[in-house]
Design an enzyme around this catalytic site. Structure first.
Site, mmCIF file in Angstrom:
data_model
loop_
_atom_site.group_PDB
_atom_site.id
_atom_site.type_symbol
_atom_site.label_atom_id
_atom_site.label_comp_id
_atom_site.label_asym_id
_atom_site.label_seq_id
_atom_site.Cartn_x
_atom_site.Cartn_y
_atom_site.Cartn_z
ATOM 1 N N ALA A 67 0.845 -1.195 0.000
ATOM 2 C CA ALA A 67 0.000 0.000 0.000
ATOM 3 C C ALA A 67 0.879 1.243 0.000
ATOM 4 O O ALA A 67 2.041 1.201 0.398
ATOM 5 C CB ALA A 67 -0.911 0.002 1.221
ATOM 6 N N ASP A 68 0.273 2.328 -0.438
ATOM 7 C CA ASP A 68 0.946 3.614 -0.383
ATOM 8 C C ASP A 68 -0.109 4.696 -0.212
ATOM 9 O O ASP A 68 -1.211 4.582 -0.759
ATOM 10 C CB ASP A 68 1.765 3.869 -1.649
ATOM 11 C CG ASP A 68 2.721 5.026 -1.440
ATOM 12 O OD1 ASP A 68 3.729 4.829 -0.724
ATOM 13 O OD2 ASP A 68 2.459 6.122 -1.953
#
Length: 184
Positions: A67-68
């Site tokens: 994720a970011d």
């Protein structure tokens, strides 16, 4: 076994709430390489994809989740401040404004590839530089996109529209709905 491709303690904390067994492996992806090369709306998505594939290439039989998070204020991506002075400046830019928080996640495993981006809105109340400095000194938000943490109970935020966990770094509700529906 699921691998969380992240060094974020917040993502680890959120994923642990699901009861899913996982291990953490932080990929060697320099997130700054994409800065300025993509529109903010695509930045988080591409960084999550790069992290996911970097770990999947090392552990081809594992499930991988990456994720970011990107904070977007007035069309501009706010990264991690890295210094206290930059954190204060970032917070002052946000004072009295609303911003979008985009968290993208990328999942590879169980014969599936899922890539999604969740958007929430954070509205800051107006505050002054002294309050911003005090927050930075207390909470040390240098590793957080936008220079703050929703979980810090700072009093700087007037309201949140959308997912709390999304702003924290991993949109738990969306992840459970689309990747791990058996855990709902």
């Amino acid at each position: 076994m699921l691998i969380l491709a992240s060094s974020s303690p917040r993502r680890k904390e959120i994923l642990a709430k699901t009861g899913i067994e996982f291990t953490v492996f932080s990929p060697l992806v320099d997130e700054r390489l994409l800065d300025g090369t993509l529109p903010p709306s695509d930045l988080a998505k591409e960084e999550a994809r790069l992290k996911c594939y970097a770990v999947k290439s090392r552990f081809p039989d594992a499930e991988v989740l990456a994720a970011d998070t990107v904070v977007v204020l007035e069309g501009k991506a706010l990264g991690k401040p890295l210094t206290a002075e930059r954190a204060v400046a970032m917070l002052m830019e946000q004072s009295g404004k609303r911003e979008k928080v985009l968290t993208a996640y990328h999942y590879l495993g169980r014969g599936k590839e899922i890539a999604r981006t969740v958007v929430s809105t954070v509205v800051f109340r107006p505050f002054g530089e002294e309050e911003a400095r005090a927050y930075v000194e207390r909470k040390k938000p240098l590793d957080k996109a936008g220079g703050y943490g929703i979980q810090d109970d700072s009093g700087l935020i007037e309201r949140l529209e959308g997912s709390y966990y999304n702003v924290m770094g991993l949109p738990l509700e969306d992840l459970l709905r689309h990747v791990f529906p058996e855990k709902q």
